[in-house]
Enzyme design. Structure first.
Site, short mmCIF file in Angstrom:
data_model
loop_
_atom_site.label_atom_id
_atom_site.label_comp_id
_atom_site.label_asym_id
_atom_site.label_seq_id
_atom_site.Cartn_x
_atom_site.Cartn_y
_atom_site.Cartn_z
N GLU A 125 67.47 -57.63 -69.73
CA GLU A 125 66.64 -56.68 -69.29
C GLU A 125 66.67 -55.37 -69.62
O GLU A 125 65.87 -54.61 -69.17
CB GLU A 125 67.22 -56.83 -67.66
CG GLU A 125 68.76 -56.43 -67.46
CD GLU A 125 69.45 -55.90 -66.17
OE1 GLU A 125 68.48 -55.91 -65.28
OE2 GLU A 125 70.48 -55.65 -66.13
N ARG B 294 74.33 -50.42 -48.11
CA ARG B 294 73.28 -51.70 -48.69
C ARG B 294 74.22 -53.03 -48.24
O ARG B 294 75.14 -53.12 -48.93
CB ARG B 294 73.01 -51.44 -49.93
CG ARG B 294 72.11 -50.42 -50.20
CD ARG B 294 71.82 -50.08 -51.68
NE ARG B 294 73.00 -49.66 -52.24
CZ ARG B 294 73.52 -49.86 -53.20
NH1 ARG B 294 72.64 -50.31 -54.55
NH2 ARG B 294 74.81 -49.45 -53.88
N PRO B 295 73.62 -53.98 -47.51
CA PRO B 295 74.43 -55.11 -47.33
C PRO B 295 74.94 -55.80 -48.55
O PRO B 295 75.86 -56.47 -48.76
CB PRO B 295 73.55 -55.87 -46.63
CG PRO B 295 72.65 -55.13 -45.88
CD PRO B 295 72.55 -53.85 -46.71
N ASN C 234 61.64 -54.20 -51.39
CA ASN C 234 62.19 -54.12 -52.72
C ASN C 234 62.86 -55.26 -53.08
O ASN C 234 63.45 -55.59 -54.09
CB ASN C 234 63.64 -53.26 -52.12
CG ASN C 234 63.97 -52.55 -53.39
OD1 ASN C 234 65.37 -52.06 -53.31
ND2 ASN C 234 63.55 -52.01 -54.52
N GLY D 226 63.63 -47.58 -58.23
CA GLY D 226 63.95 -48.80 -59.49
C GLY D 226 65.06 -48.41 -60.49
O GLY D 226 65.50 -48.93 -61.10
N ARG E 228 62.80 -50.71 -47.43
CA ARG E 228 62.79 -50.23 -48.97
C ARG E 228 61.59 -50.87 -49.73
O ARG E 228 61.52 -52.02 -49.46
CB ARG E 228 63.97 -50.86 -49.56
CG ARG E 228 65.41 -49.73 -49.45
CD ARG E 228 66.41 -50.41 -50.26
NE ARG E 228 67.37 -51.14 -49.47
CZ ARG E 228 68.20 -51.77 -50.01
NH1 ARG E 228 68.49 -52.07 -51.42
NH2 ARG E 228 69.08 -52.66 -48.96
N SER E 229 60.85 -49.83 -50.10
CA SER E 229 59.91 -50.11 -50.84
C SER E 229 59.88 -50.56 -52.21
O SER E 229 61.02 -50.25 -52.83
CB SER E 229 58.81 -49.22 -50.92
OG SER E 229 57.55 -49.54 -51.10
N GLN E 230 58.89 -50.96 -52.94
CA GLN E 230 58.73 -50.90 -54.59
C GLN E 230 58.31 -49.56 -54.85
O GLN E 230 57.29 -49.05 -54.19
CB GLN E 230 58.19 -52.10 -55.17
CG GLN E 230 59.13 -53.26 -55.00
CD GLN E 230 59.99 -53.44 -55.96
OE1 GLN E 230 60.19 -52.37 -57.19
NE2 GLN E 230 61.18 -54.38 -55.96
N ASP F 273 67.78 -47.55 -60.38
CA ASP F 273 69.50 -47.73 -59.47
C ASP F 273 70.26 -48.12 -60.65
O ASP F 273 70.46 -49.15 -61.10
CB ASP F 273 69.42 -48.34 -58.24
CG ASP F 273 68.63 -49.86 -58.44
OD1 ASP F 273 67.65 -49.93 -59.16
OD2 ASP F 273 69.05 -50.55 -57.95
N GLU G 144 76.02 -51.56 -61.64
CA GLU G 144 76.67 -52.31 -60.63
C GLU G 144 76.88 -53.82 -60.89
O GLU G 144 77.40 -54.38 -60.00
CB GLU G 144 75.94 -52.24 -59.41
CG GLU G 144 76.11 -50.59 -58.70
CD GLU G 144 75.21 -50.71 -57.57
OE1 GLU G 144 74.19 -51.12 -57.25
OE2 GLU G 144 75.75 -49.97 -56.54
#
Ligand SMILES: *[C@@H]1O[C@H](CO)[C@@H](O)[C@H](O)[C@H]1NC(C)=O
Ligand SMILES: *[C@@H]1O[C@H](CO)[C@@H](O)[C@H](O)[C@H]1NC(C)=O
Ligand SMILES: *[C@@H]1O[C@H](CO)[C@@H](O)[C@H](O)[C@H]1NC(C)=O
Ligand SMILES: *[C@@H]1O[C@H](CO)[C@@H](O)[C@H](O)[C@H]1NC(C)=O
Ligand SMILES: *[C@@H]1O[C@H](CO)[C@@H](O)[C@H](O)[C@H]1NC(C)=O
Length: 550
Positions: free
Chosen positions: A486, A255-256, A180, A289, A189-191, A291, A501
């Site tokens: 974006e 999630r850190p 990710n 993706g 965590r993947s993409q 999120d 976020e």
């Protein structure tokens, strides 16, 4: 959030032969432990990602010991804020030192496609966007390799275009999937699986069979196996077992990089297991993706505008993920055939055929004429509008030709085409960024590419119409802000999107990529569609690498 920009010409020499699956991230500073917990809880920085991207000034065991000492002297082992700040300035330095800028050596200032853009204003603009690639190149500094214990950044030998620091084949070699992000705390965590399609595109552009031979067995099949072993579920429908995929991350911790958000979200939950489930599902949302989005909410919570605590990503079989995997299976079959391996090609043909049956058994709804996400808890479809409902059109993954045209009618009747600036991510205004009123470049691209491949004039015209709207949106916002964003708002005269976020990001790899692709495909007929708007508000064109690199 996902960004897909890779410089393939530079990764061709990469060795991928030795792959060891690492354990989950064990850093007691960046991934778990009291320092992470206390620093994030103290909210010393605007964004939780800031702390986990800081570099250590001393070896991890010294930093841990110092913190241990400090905690022992503090009431209830909780270090007061002033001392915490002092501790940070002694043992950490600010993020950003891990990269140096880099200009792609194969960059040309006048690529051929510019000549195909008829509208002068758009042509000049395309040249400017194209020149952004030069400023978006980054290379990880050698110090990250020499002192990896001091960084959360993972060393990769090859330069990248950002945002997209996460997408490199060398990371793939280490993990067996595309993680990710390029930081240790994103491990596991993947993409979404786009790697095969990238390699296929690279092959189509270069016909480089050596490259293909190298990556096909070592890399692409491995990514596919990861998805089938770690992210698939079997569902029984009408007596038949159907296998489809989902996003799923088995790490039940906050999630850190969004630590306090995740802690606070879980505060209202009474059962400890609910916390773990929620944190897993938030990570699965990040993996998708999207999120975050009401798309991942529990059935019944989508309409009544509840909060992120309703997120149950792992209980949903997403249309776009399964269409993407269908396209992967077809690409793998075709690439094996190119390499003369008919037996392997046949296996992937069969996998694609099985998936097609499963998609049509579980996701296709003949009455609506479209595909919908399937909820594993309620065993029903979510009849909500998302552009991803048309992903099988983009993937050309449907059995009857008329299904594609039915999906066009579905789209026209969905209410999603009434906005001047693009197609929204959903019709629900949840406050999350992957919902109304935000429109995201990759979703516009997926819709336009899918529609443009359908045989009917109506579908092709709609594809052009959406391309024109999107270019106009990007153009108007560029005129106003001198920036590419974006995401955009589907209403108004070209304004960036909001919500979610973190602050809206400028730059921006996938926005530039989609705009340039559309200008290439439709350059002969697209227009800027407006008088130039005076630029009152000049935002800086780029933000620092610190913010851009996830
Ligand atoms: C932690 O405390 C021990 C014992 O008092 C001391 O020897 C050591 O130097 C301290 N370490 C750090 C990094 O402050
Ligand atoms: C320490 O913990 C006790 C019990 O949990 C609590 O009552 C007290 O307020 C705490 N003290 C400080 C300084 O946080
Ligand atoms: C994938 O599944 C295998 C087998 O169950 C497991 O050993 C491996 O750790 C999993 N990988 C990840 C990244 O979760
Ligand atoms: C939303 O709907 C769900 C399912 O009907 C219900 O459990 C939940 O309490 C509702 N939430 C709110 C805030 O109304
Ligand atoms: C739903 O809730 C969010 C966050 O509280 C808010 O921003 C949004 O406007 C709400 N949407 C509707 C339709 O009320």
């Amino acid at each position: 959030m996902q960004k897909l920009m890779v410089c393939f010409s530079l990764v061709a020499l990469l060795a991928c032969a030795v792959t060891v699956f690492p354990p989950p991230c064990e850093s007691e500073i960046y991934c778990t432990g009291p320092i992470l917990h206390q620093v994030q809880k103290a909210k010393l920085f605007d964004d939780d990602k800031y702390f986990v991207d800081m570099k250590l000034r001393a070896a991890p065991d010294i930093v841990l010991l110092a913190f241990h000492n400090l905690s022992n002297e503090s009431p209830n082992m909780t270090v007061p804020v002033a001392q915490l700040q002092e501790f940070l300035s002694t043992y950490f330095e600010k993020p950003g030192t891990e990269f140096e800028t880099w200009t792609p050596p194969d960059w040309h200032d006048k690529p051929k496609f510019l000549g195909g853009i008829a509208d002068q204003e758009l042509r000049d603009w395309a040249e400017k966007i194209h020149s952004l690639w030069k400023s978006l190149g980054r290379k990880v500094r050698a110090d990250v390799q020499d002192h990896s214990e001091l960084y959360s950044q993972i060393y990769t030998p090859h330069p990248v275009v950002v945002p997209g620091g996460h997408f490199f084949l060398s990371l793939f070699c280490r993990y067996g999937f595309v993680p990710n992000g390029g930081r240790i705390y994103y491990e596991r965590r993947s993409q979404p699986p786009f790697l095969s399609l990238m390699v296929e595109s690279y092959y189509q552009a270069t016909k480089d069979k050596e490259f293909l031979r190298w990556y096909l067995g070592l890399t692409l099949e491995k990514e596919y196996r990861f998805w089938m072993q770690n992210r698939s579920v079997s569902v029984k429908v009408n007596g038949a077992e159907r296998v489809l995929n989902r996003y799923y991350v088995q790490v039940g911790l906050p999630r850190p990089e969004s630590y306090t958000d995740d802690l606070e979200l879980a505060e209202g939950l009474t059962d400890g297991n609910d916390n773990e489930q929620l944190w897993m599902d938030l990570k699965a949302g990040a993996e998708s993706g999207w999120d975050f989005s009401s798309r991942w909410y529990k059935e019944g919570n989508i309409r009544n505008n509840t909060t992120l605590t309703a997120t149950r990503t792992s209980q949903i079989l997403p249309t776009d993920l399964n269409a993407l995997l269908c396209r992967n299976e077809k690409a793998l079959a075709s690439l094996h055939r190119i390499m003369g391996d008919g037996d392997s090609a046949t296996l992937y043909d069969k996998a694609a055929a099985r998936r097609l049956e499963a998609i049509e058994a579980l996701l296709w709804d003949a009455e609506s004429g479209a595909w919908f996400d399937y909820n594993l808890m309620t065993h029903s479809k979510h009849f909500e509008f998302y552009p991803s409902n048309l992903a099988p059109v983009w993937a050309q993954c449907y059995s009857q030709p008329e299904m594609g045209e039915q999906a066009v009618q579905y789209l026209k009747g969905s209410g999603a085409l009434q906005f001047p600036n693009g197609v929204p991510t959903s019709l629900r205004e949840s406050g999350q960024q992957w919902d109304y009123p935000n429109a995201w470049p990759p979703l516009q691209h997926m819709l336009i590419e899918g529609l443009s491949k359908l045989p009917s004039e109506e579908a092709k015209q709609l594809a052009f119409d959406l391309a024109q709207r999107w270019i106009k949106t990007n153009w108007l916002a560029y005129m106003k802000y001198e920036a590419m964003f974006e995401k955009y708002d589907v209403n108004g005269d070209g304004k960036p999107g909001a919500g979610g976020e973190y602050e809206v990001q400028l730059g921006f790899g996938w926005t530039n990529g989609v705009a340039l692709q559309l200008l290439d495909q439709y350059g002969a007929t697209l227009t800027s569609g407006s008088r130039a708007v005076s630029s009152g508000l000049l935002l800086p064109l780029f933000i620092s690498a610190t913010l851009m690199l996830q």
